[in-house]
Design a protein around this motif. Structure first.
Motif, PDB file in Angstrom:
ATOM      1  N   PHE A  97      -9.778  65.955 -12.833  1.00 23.12           N
ATOM      2  CA  PHE A  97     -10.795  67.027 -13.243  1.00 23.12           C
ATOM      3  C   PHE A  97     -10.042  68.384 -13.556  1.00 23.12           C
ATOM      4  N   PRO A  99     -10.894  72.459 -12.454  1.00 26.93           N
ATOM      5  CA  PRO A  99     -11.640  73.101 -11.622  1.00 26.93           C
ATOM      6  C   PRO A  99     -13.009  73.637 -11.789  1.00 26.93           C
ATOM      7  N   PHE A 102     -15.967  71.359 -10.993  1.00 23.50           N
ATOM      8  CA  PHE A 102     -16.068  70.812  -9.446  1.00 23.50           C
ATOM      9  C   PHE A 102     -17.099  71.534  -8.834  1.00 23.50           C
ATOM     10  N   TYR A 103     -17.838  72.313  -9.507  1.00 23.13           N
ATOM     11  CA  TYR A 103     -18.930  73.279  -8.570  1.00 23.13           C
ATOM     12  C   TYR A 103     -20.464  72.555  -9.016  1.00 23.13           C
ATOM     13  N   LEU A 106     -19.578  66.697  -9.943  1.00 22.72           N
ATOM     14  CA  LEU A 106     -18.647  66.042  -9.465  1.00 22.72           C
ATOM     15  C   LEU A 106     -18.628  65.638  -8.096  1.00 22.72           C
ATOM     16  N   PRO A 107     -18.684  66.700  -7.149  1.00 23.54           N
ATOM     17  CA  PRO A 107     -18.743  66.533  -5.785  1.00 23.54           C
ATOM     18  C   PRO A 107     -20.114  65.469  -5.188  1.00 23.54           C
ATOM     19  N   LEU A 123      -8.376  62.277  -5.800  1.00 25.42           N
ATOM     20  CA  LEU A 123      -8.842  63.116  -6.821  1.00 25.42           C
ATOM     21  C   LEU A 123      -7.257  64.143  -7.043  1.00 25.42           C
ATOM     22  N   GLU A 125      -6.258  67.509  -9.689  1.00 25.69           N
ATOM     23  CA  GLU A 125      -6.330  68.505 -10.400  1.00 25.69           C
ATOM     24  C   GLU A 125      -5.329  68.540 -11.649  1.00 25.69           C
TER      25      GLU A 125
END
Length: 300
Positions: A97, A99, A102-103, A106-107, A123, A125
């Motif tokens: 992913f 960054p 990731f907000y 995805l989480p 995971l 990055e």
């Protein structure tokens, strides 16, 4: 051809010096020289150009280096996953992913996958280009990024186009109304990530350039967190995907844009032509649901 030949070749290609490569590999130089010569004979092409002060890769050598790295990465990933599965008796599912994705969804996807106790979620990055390489090497099973990259071994799916917003220093005059791209072009711009493209920085700057707007890029940084820290320090502004709004930071105001259709794609990358196993089918089902929620407004 054995794996050691590939490891020897990669070491020499990275050092471009047989003496340094031999020291790195903890072997004597003459045997290393013979191994490289044997490899060239087996491949049927010269991989290096010999010069008095070192080596240069031939065109064939450059291609062979890329492939050798992928093979070695695949082997290393396979060995690590095998050990992990043997110890934990779990199936490993690896996700790459950038960054800025990731907000959002995805989480939630990771959280739901983790409910399966027979799964271990790993995971990584990675920039989108790195995700493509990691998919081909078997290091990850799926990647989430924002850049279209053409590769015959990887397929990319556009999940949705996400609105962009401006992150401005709190109290900046442009926070008093919805700013336009033209107005933002007058403010110093902070972009991310740094380094050669294609990357999110190229997308950001392209939005201005296509409108004939000149910008002042005051700083390029490696990640969104650093970019936001500089915004909070009143060095300038940055454009971020809408979901970054969830990252509350003191000293920053997130503003929608007055211009229409200022968006950035969210893209899923998978290995092409691979029949999905049970874990991938589960991940795809969860992903389809989350994307549908996003598109229908059930998830901001």
């Amino acid at each position: 051809m054995e794996l050691r030949h590939l490891r020897y070749f990669v070491a020499v290609a990275e050092e471009l010096n047989l003496t340094r490569a031999a020291e790195k590999l903890f072997i004597a130089q003459p045997p290393l020289t013979r191994q490289i010569k044997q490899l060239e004979e087996e491949v049927g092409v010269e991989l290096f150009i010999r010069k008095p002060r070192g080596l240069l890769l031939t065109t064939g050598g450059e291609y062979f280096l890329e492939q050798a790295r992928q093979i070695l990465d695949k082997v290393d990933a396979t060995v690590q996953d095998t050990r992990r599965i043997a110890l934990n008796r779990k199936t490993v599912f690896s996700i790459g992913f950038v960054p800025s994705v990731f907000y959002g969804q995805l989480p939630l996807m990771v959280r739901r996958l983790r409910r399966n106790r027979n799964l271990e979620i790993v995971l990584h990055e990675l920039k989108t280009r790195e995700q493509v390489d990691a998919l081909k090497a078997g290091k990850i099973d799926i990647g989430f990024g924002r850049i279209r990259i053409e590769d015959p071994d990887v397929e990319q799916e556009l999940l949705f186009d996400e609105p962009m917003i401006a992150a401005l220093p709190a109290g900046h005059p442009l926070t008093l109304h919805t700013p336009s791209m033209k107005e933002l072009a007058e403010v110093p711009l902070i972009t991310f990530p740094a380094g050669s493209g294609p990357n999110f920085s190229d997308i950001t700057q392209g939005l201005f350039h296509r409108r004939g707007l000149r910008i002042n890029v005051i700083q390029q940084v490696n990640d969104v967190q650093t970019a936001l820290s500089l915004v909070a320090s009143e060095m300038g502004f940055t454009l971020v995907p809408e979901q970054v709004r969830r990252l509350q930071r003191e000293g920053i105001d997130y503003m929608p844009l007055a211009d229409d259709n200022i968006t950035t794609p969210v893209i899923a990358s998978r290995r092409r032509g691979e029949n999905p196993n049970a874990v991938m089918r589960l991940a795809n089902t969860i992903l389809d649901e989350l994307v549908e929620n996003r598109l229908t407004g059930r998830y901001p």
